[in-house]
Design a protein around this motif. Structure first.
Motif, PDB file in Angstrom:
ATOM      1  N   TRP A 108     -17.980 -51.698  12.327  1.00 52.06           N
ATOM      2  CA  TRP A 108     -18.954 -50.588  12.453  1.00 52.06           C
ATOM      3  C   TRP A 108     -18.606 -49.487  11.459  1.00 52.06           C
ATOM      4  CZ3 TRP A 108     -18.333 -49.854  18.468  1.00 52.06           C
ATOM      5  CH2 TRP A 108     -19.104 -50.815  19.136  1.00 52.06           C
ATOM      6  N   ASP A 112     -21.066 -48.117   8.602  1.00 51.26           N
ATOM      7  CA  ASP A 112     -21.570 -46.738   8.649  1.00 51.26           C
ATOM      8  C   ASP A 112     -21.124 -45.935   7.424  1.00 51.26           C
ATOM      9  OD1 ASP A 112     -22.589 -47.539  11.046  1.00 51.26           O
ATOM     10  OD2 ASP A 112     -21.231 -46.364  12.308  1.00 51.26           O
ATOM     11  N   ARG A 291     -24.215 -43.665  13.262  1.00 50.49           N
ATOM     12  CA  ARG A 291     -25.191 -44.733  13.519  1.00 50.49           C
ATOM     13  C   ARG A 291     -26.436 -44.193  14.209  1.00 50.49           C
ATOM     14  NH1 ARG A 291     -26.997 -48.839  11.108  1.00 50.49           N
ATOM     15  NH2 ARG A 291     -24.898 -48.736  10.232  1.00 50.49           N
ATOM     16  N   ASP A 292     -26.260 -43.239  15.135  1.00 48.92           N
ATOM     17  CA  ASP A 292     -27.426 -42.627  15.801  1.00 48.92           C
ATOM     18  C   ASP A 292     -28.375 -42.046  14.760  1.00 48.92           C
ATOM     19  OD1 ASP A 292     -26.401 -43.151  18.336  1.00 48.92           O
ATOM     20  OD2 ASP A 292     -25.461 -41.175  18.537  1.00 48.92           O
ATOM     21  N   ASP A 295     -30.065 -44.719  12.751  1.00 54.36           N
ATOM     22  CA  ASP A 295     -31.094 -45.381  13.560  1.00 54.36           C
ATOM     23  C   ASP A 295     -32.340 -44.509  13.749  1.00 54.36           C
ATOM     24  OD1 ASP A 295     -29.543 -47.598  13.734  1.00 54.36           O
ATOM     25  OD2 ASP A 295     -28.864 -47.255  15.799  1.00 54.36           O
ATOM     26  N   GLN A 296     -32.132 -43.178  13.655  1.00 51.75           N
ATOM     27  CA  GLN A 296     -33.296 -42.270  13.751  1.00 51.75           C
ATOM     28  C   GLN A 296     -34.087 -42.254  12.448  1.00 51.75           C
ATOM     29  OE1 GLN A 296     -31.826 -38.349  14.721  1.00 51.75           O
ATOM     30  NE2 GLN A 296     -30.768 -39.133  16.533  1.00 51.75           N
TER      31      GLN A 296
END
Ligand SMILES: [Zn+2]
Length: 464
Positions: A108, A112, A291-292, A295-296
């Protein structure tokens, strides 16, 4: 050659950077403990030291810089997560579940940080691969009287190192008063910290002269830095939050274990990050991971740009408005430089970066060059900041907005206007769209709306 100047936390002064060996400039940066996704605050040192890595490569040559950033893959938080999974019914031994957790977290982290355009460091050692070196260093510290073994633990004798507290500028007594030190009954002094601790049951552990156990966190960095960069190297970096106790302990261990060396010459620390003026915290609901954001739909390059807008030694504030501005700027620059061949980086940009990594100044110089239409210079200089790279640009060419509603609206207003001969409503909507950076193309065939380089989604939203 460009002279780089850096603010050295050790001397609290801005100094000319003089590498020990210009053929091999060496930098160590404290890396993540791999138990969960990296949050936005974790991304700041990554981008800061990646920019420094790029500058050093530019000045000394890409093959002349060694950048080491570790993975802490032995930690109680990792064990706790593995144990939670085991209790929840995940198959496998605790050791296997620990391994699974660190492997997925490292993957991850790579994904990222790659998305932010950060180059992978030259070496990314994992703590568990250097246990032998940590044990050897610990044994050496015991032999020289700087550490002692007691009840399966080995503790560093803080008062045996006279310069303890120098980096963070505190005295040992002040630290005792202010810090939440763990007072274990076997400690000679409450400030003494753990180099090695016993592992019980299924906890990860390695055989050692003090029984089965595992290293303390601080010794990991000292042992890996020594093994990979030597007794003396150039730059040590990390977040300001690591200053005490982590970095203070790293120095104490390394200076006492290798008194003939002088560990790192320049110490650099990045300030912390806030979100919309507030400390990021789960309880405030403003805590998010890299990541949030990805993803947005916020491109990694935009996140990088926002991080670079603030000098690394100043606290920075992440805001949605900054992200919006950064996205508009990058979109414009990407469009303008798409078919441009990069020239050499602009002197103003190199100078700003060489002046204690003034990324805000470098971006200002880029804006100025863009204003003058020097796109070849913008492209070359942006590369030095890790921006406008080919691999990061997918987002800018992807369809970013659905204008079908506005297209339909304009088409029906136009049809009505044809009949009434009153075009005021059409003109008003057209003007508003143009003000939002949308190119309006009207022909007999119909209406076509295309977001232009100045496209501003917020202004478009205001129309609805
Ligand atoms: Zn460290």
């Amino acid at each position: 050659m460009v002279t780089i100047r850096l603010t050295n936390s050790k001397t609290r002064k801005k100094e000319d950077f003089v590498p020990i060996d210009p053929e091999n400039v060496r930098m160590y940066v404290c890396g993540p403990t791999v138990y969960d996704r990296a949050h936005l605050g974790n991304a700041r040192p990554v981008v800061v030291f990646d920019t420094l890595f790029r500058l050093l490569r530019h000045v000394y040559g890409p093959g002349q810089v060694t950048y080491v950033r570790n993975f802490t893959d032995v930690d109680d938080k990792i064990n706790a997560e593995a144990l939670r999974r085991q209790k929840a019914g995940s198959p496998g031994t605790l050791e296997e579940l620990i391994h699974q957790r660190t492997e997925e977290t490292i993957a991850w982290y790579h994904a990222d940080m790659d998305a932010l355009g950060a180059l992978r460091p030259s070496m990314e050692p994992r703590a568990t691969e250097f246990i032998g070196q940590m044990i050897a260093m610990t044994e050496g510290l015991i032999a020289s009287g700087h550490a002692y073994a007691v009840e399966g633990h080995v503790l560093f004798r803080v008062r045996s190192y006279k310069d303890y507290g120098k980096l963070s500028g505190r005295s040992v007594d002040d630290m005792i008063a202010g810090a939440r030190v763990e007072v274990a009954p076997f400690k000679e002094d409450p400030m003494d910290f753990v180099l090695w601790k016993p592992s019980s049951g299924q906890e990860p552990g390695w055989p050692s002269p003090w029984g089965k156990g595992r290293p303390g966190w601080h010794i990991e960095c000292s042992a890996m830095a020594h093994e990979l960069l030597g007794e003396s190297f150039d730059i040590h970096g990390g977040g300001l939050d690591l200053l005490f106790p982590h970095l203070e302990n790293e120095i104490a261990q390394s200076a006492c274990a290798h008194p003939q060396g002088d560990f790192a010459h320049y110490w650099l620390h990045n300030e912390m990050l806030q979100v919309e003026g507030k400390k990021m915290s789960k309880s405030l609901g403003n805590f998010f991971t890299v990541r949030d954001l990805l993803d947005q739909g916020i491109p990694g390059e935009v996140i990088r740009f926002v991080l670079l807008m603030t000098h690394y030694r100043s606290p920075m504030d992440w805001t949605a408005e900054k992200a919006r501005q950064a996205e508009a700027t990058l979109r414009k620059w990407r469009t303008a430089t798409a078919s441009v061949v990069a020239s050499a980086p602009l002197a103003e940009v190199v100078e700003a970066l060489a002046d204690d990594l003034n990324t805000a100044g470098a971006l200002a110089a880029l804006h100025a060059a863009a204003g003058e239409g020097d796109w070849a210079g913008v492209k070359a200089s942006a590369a030095l900041l890790g921006l406008l790279a080919d691999g990061l640009g997918g987002w800018a060419t992807a369809p970013q907005v659905d204008l079908s509603m506005q297209t339909e609206q304009l088409a029906s207003l136009r049809a009505a206007a044809m009949a009434s001969k009153d075009f005021s409503a059409v003109d008003a909507l057209k003007a508003a769209l143009v003000a939002a950076g949308v190119e309006v193309r009207m022909s007999k065939a119909g209406v076509e709306l295309v977001p232009g380089p100045d496209f501003d989604p917020a202004k478009l939203e205001a129309l609805q």
